[in-house]
Scaffold this active site. Structure first.
Site, mmCIF file in Angstrom:
data_model
loop_
_atom_site.group_PDB
_atom_site.id
_atom_site.type_symbol
_atom_site.label_atom_id
_atom_site.label_comp_id
_atom_site.label_asym_id
_atom_site.label_seq_id
_atom_site.Cartn_x
_atom_site.Cartn_y
_atom_site.Cartn_z
ATOM 1 N N ASN A 138 1.427 -7.239 10.657
ATOM 2 C CA ASN A 138 1.390 -6.906 9.230
ATOM 3 C C ASN A 138 1.352 -5.373 9.181
ATOM 4 O O ASN A 138 0.291 -4.770 9.358
ATOM 5 C CB ASN A 138 0.166 -7.504 8.527
ATOM 6 C CG ASN A 138 0.196 -7.215 7.027
ATOM 7 O OD1 ASN A 138 0.913 -6.326 6.574
ATOM 8 N ND2 ASN A 138 -0.594 -7.948 6.267
ATOM 9 N N HIS B 278 3.072 -10.682 5.568
ATOM 10 C CA HIS B 278 2.413 -10.032 4.435
ATOM 11 C C HIS B 278 1.574 -11.072 3.718
ATOM 12 O O HIS B 278 2.058 -12.178 3.431
ATOM 13 C CB HIS B 278 3.434 -9.437 3.458
ATOM 14 C CG HIS B 278 4.287 -8.408 4.115
ATOM 15 N ND1 HIS B 278 3.829 -7.148 4.405
ATOM 16 C CD2 HIS B 278 5.553 -8.478 4.583
ATOM 17 C CE1 HIS B 278 4.790 -6.475 5.017
ATOM 18 N NE2 HIS B 278 5.844 -7.261 5.140
ATOM 19 N N ARG C 81 -11.096 -5.254 -0.373
ATOM 20 C CA ARG C 81 -10.072 -4.485 -1.073
ATOM 21 C C ARG C 81 -9.200 -5.408 -1.933
ATOM 22 O O ARG C 81 -8.637 -6.377 -1.412
ATOM 23 C CB ARG C 81 -9.214 -3.804 0.003
ATOM 24 C CG ARG C 81 -7.884 -3.306 -0.443
ATOM 25 C CD ARG C 81 -6.939 -3.232 0.760
ATOM 26 N NE ARG C 81 -5.707 -2.569 0.417
ATOM 27 C CZ ARG C 81 -4.552 -2.766 1.023
ATOM 28 N NH1 ARG C 81 -4.470 -3.602 2.046
ATOM 29 N NH2 ARG C 81 -3.484 -2.123 0.649
ATOM 30 N N PRO D 282 -2.510 -0.155 8.187
ATOM 31 C CA PRO D 282 -3.510 0.598 7.431
ATOM 32 C C PRO D 282 -4.126 -0.177 6.266
ATOM 33 O O PRO D 282 -3.436 -0.916 5.557
ATOM 34 C CB PRO D 282 -2.729 1.809 6.900
ATOM 35 C CG PRO D 282 -1.314 1.359 6.880
ATOM 36 C CD PRO D 282 -1.171 0.428 8.057
ATOM 37 N N ASN D 283 -5.412 0.015 6.126
ATOM 38 C CA ASN D 283 -6.238 -0.548 5.041
ATOM 39 C C ASN D 283 -6.560 -2.025 5.222
ATOM 40 O O ASN D 283 -7.362 -2.577 4.469
ATOM 41 C CB ASN D 283 -5.584 -0.321 3.664
ATOM 42 C CG ASN D 283 -5.334 1.154 3.397
ATOM 43 O OD1 ASN D 283 -6.269 1.942 3.437
ATOM 44 N ND2 ASN D 283 -4.083 1.540 3.166
ATOM 45 N N GLU E 21 6.946 -10.678 11.110
ATOM 46 C CA GLU E 21 6.352 -9.793 10.098
ATOM 47 C C GLU E 21 5.608 -10.652 9.078
ATOM 48 O O GLU E 21 6.174 -11.608 8.545
ATOM 49 C CB GLU E 21 7.489 -9.015 9.423
ATOM 50 C CG GLU E 21 7.070 -8.122 8.287
ATOM 51 C CD GLU E 21 8.291 -7.448 7.620
ATOM 52 O OE1 GLU E 21 9.418 -7.504 8.190
ATOM 53 O OE2 GLU E 21 8.116 -6.882 6.534
ATOM 54 N N ALA F 122 1.433 -0.762 4.445
ATOM 55 C CA ALA F 122 2.290 0.197 3.746
ATOM 56 C C ALA F 122 3.384 0.789 4.646
ATOM 57 O O ALA F 122 4.428 1.231 4.140
ATOM 58 C CB ALA F 122 1.441 1.307 3.144
ATOM 59 N N TYR G 51 -5.252 -9.738 -2.212
ATOM 60 C CA TYR G 51 -5.276 -10.001 -0.764
ATOM 61 C C TYR G 51 -6.248 -11.094 -0.326
ATOM 62 O O TYR G 51 -6.296 -11.426 0.859
ATOM 63 C CB TYR G 51 -5.562 -8.694 -0.011
ATOM 64 C CG TYR G 51 -4.494 -7.653 -0.237
ATOM 65 C CD1 TYR G 51 -3.188 -7.881 0.168
ATOM 66 C CD2 TYR G 51 -4.779 -6.455 -0.894
ATOM 67 C CE1 TYR G 51 -2.191 -6.943 -0.052
ATOM 68 C CE2 TYR G 51 -3.790 -5.501 -1.115
ATOM 69 C CZ TYR G 51 -2.501 -5.762 -0.694
ATOM 70 O OH TYR G 51 -1.517 -4.832 -0.914
ATOM 71 N N ARG H 274 6.082 -7.891 -6.411
ATOM 72 C CA ARG H 274 5.275 -6.709 -6.734
ATOM 73 C C ARG H 274 6.179 -5.500 -7.018
ATOM 74 O O ARG H 274 7.351 -5.662 -7.325
ATOM 75 C CB ARG H 274 4.289 -6.454 -5.578
ATOM 76 C CG ARG H 274 3.363 -7.654 -5.341
ATOM 77 C CD ARG H 274 2.376 -7.405 -4.230
ATOM 78 N NE ARG H 274 1.485 -6.296 -4.545
ATOM 79 C CZ ARG H 274 0.690 -5.707 -3.645
ATOM 80 N NH1 ARG H 274 0.685 -6.143 -2.387
ATOM 81 N NH2 ARG H 274 -0.082 -4.709 -3.999
HETATM 82 C C1 DQA Z 1 0.809 -5.948 2.582
HETATM 83 C C2 DQA Z 1 1.800 -5.541 1.484
HETATM 84 C C3 DQA Z 1 2.063 -4.048 1.534
HETATM 85 O O1 DQA Z 1 2.985 -3.673 0.516
HETATM 86 C C4 DQA Z 1 0.772 -3.287 1.311
HETATM 87 O O2 DQA Z 1 0.997 -1.892 1.439
HETATM 88 C C5 DQA Z 1 -0.331 -3.730 2.191
HETATM 89 C C6 DQA Z 1 -0.472 -5.148 2.520
HETATM 90 C C7 DQA Z 1 0.424 -7.448 2.474
HETATM 91 O O3 DQA Z 1 -0.128 -7.955 3.444
HETATM 92 O O4 DQA Z 1 0.646 -8.074 1.435
HETATM 93 O O5 DQA Z 1 -1.198 -2.939 2.580
HETATM 94 O O6 DQA Z 1 1.435 -5.762 3.843
#
Ligand code: DQA
Length: 146
Positions: free
Chosen positions: A73, A99, A17, A9-10, A97, A76, A22, A106
């Site tokens: 990825n 990120h 964003r 998501p997002n 995985e 959240a 990011y 964080r």
């Molecule tokens: C994320 C880190 C997560 O905590 C966050 O909710 C994201 C992006 C990252 O790529 O750094 O949406 O996965």
């Protein structure tokens, strides 16, 4: 070799964003570069992004016995989703995985990952390069059961 790139998501808003966290690269750019990298190595990359948890789970189910690896990825859902963990546990191939940000630097709620209980490797904090590193690892490892 078949590899699924799954973004949660997002992440469709990448480049727009919170660029200070990011980065400025869009998801389309990341997907294009990764697809080229995979093709150059004779592998097939299937890119999928969704904001809907059930769709992510369905995509993982569809990868069972078809794909050699999933680069994910989970955004959240990393920190919340046992359902995603269960789906990945039902997948027999390699799981990496990724990120973009260093989640350990964080908020404390980002320090725990359900997905890490399944992942063969975890990359955090390398920005878009993390996806390339994940693909590199998968291509060299050759996928397959973990
Ligand atoms: C994320 C880190 C997560 O905590 C966050 O909710 C994201 C992006 C990252 O790529 O750094 O949406 O996965």
């Amino acid at each position: 070799m078949k590899i699924v790139l799954l973004n949660g998501p997002n992440l469709n808003l990448l480049g727009d964003r919170e660029p200070e966290i990011y980065g400025a690269t869009t998801l389309a750019d990341i997907e294009r570069r990764l697809t080229e990298q995979a093709r150059a190595e004779g592998a097939e990359l299937d890119c999928f992004q969704t904001n809907h948890e059930g769709e992510a789970i369905d995509r993982i189910h569809a990868a069972r016995r078809v794909a050699d690896a999933i680069i994910i990825n989970p955004a959240a859902w990393t920190h919340t989703s046992i359902a995603l963990l269960d789906a990945l546990n039902a997948f027999e191939g390699t799981v990496v995985e990724v990120h973009l940000s260093n989640v350990h630097k964080r908020e404390s709620f980002r320090h725990h990952s359900y997905v890490s209980l399944r992942a063969d490797g975890v990359i955090a904090g390398l920005g878009g390069h993390g996806y390339r590193a994940a693909l590199d690892f998968v291509l060299r490892r050759g996928g397959g059961a973990s």
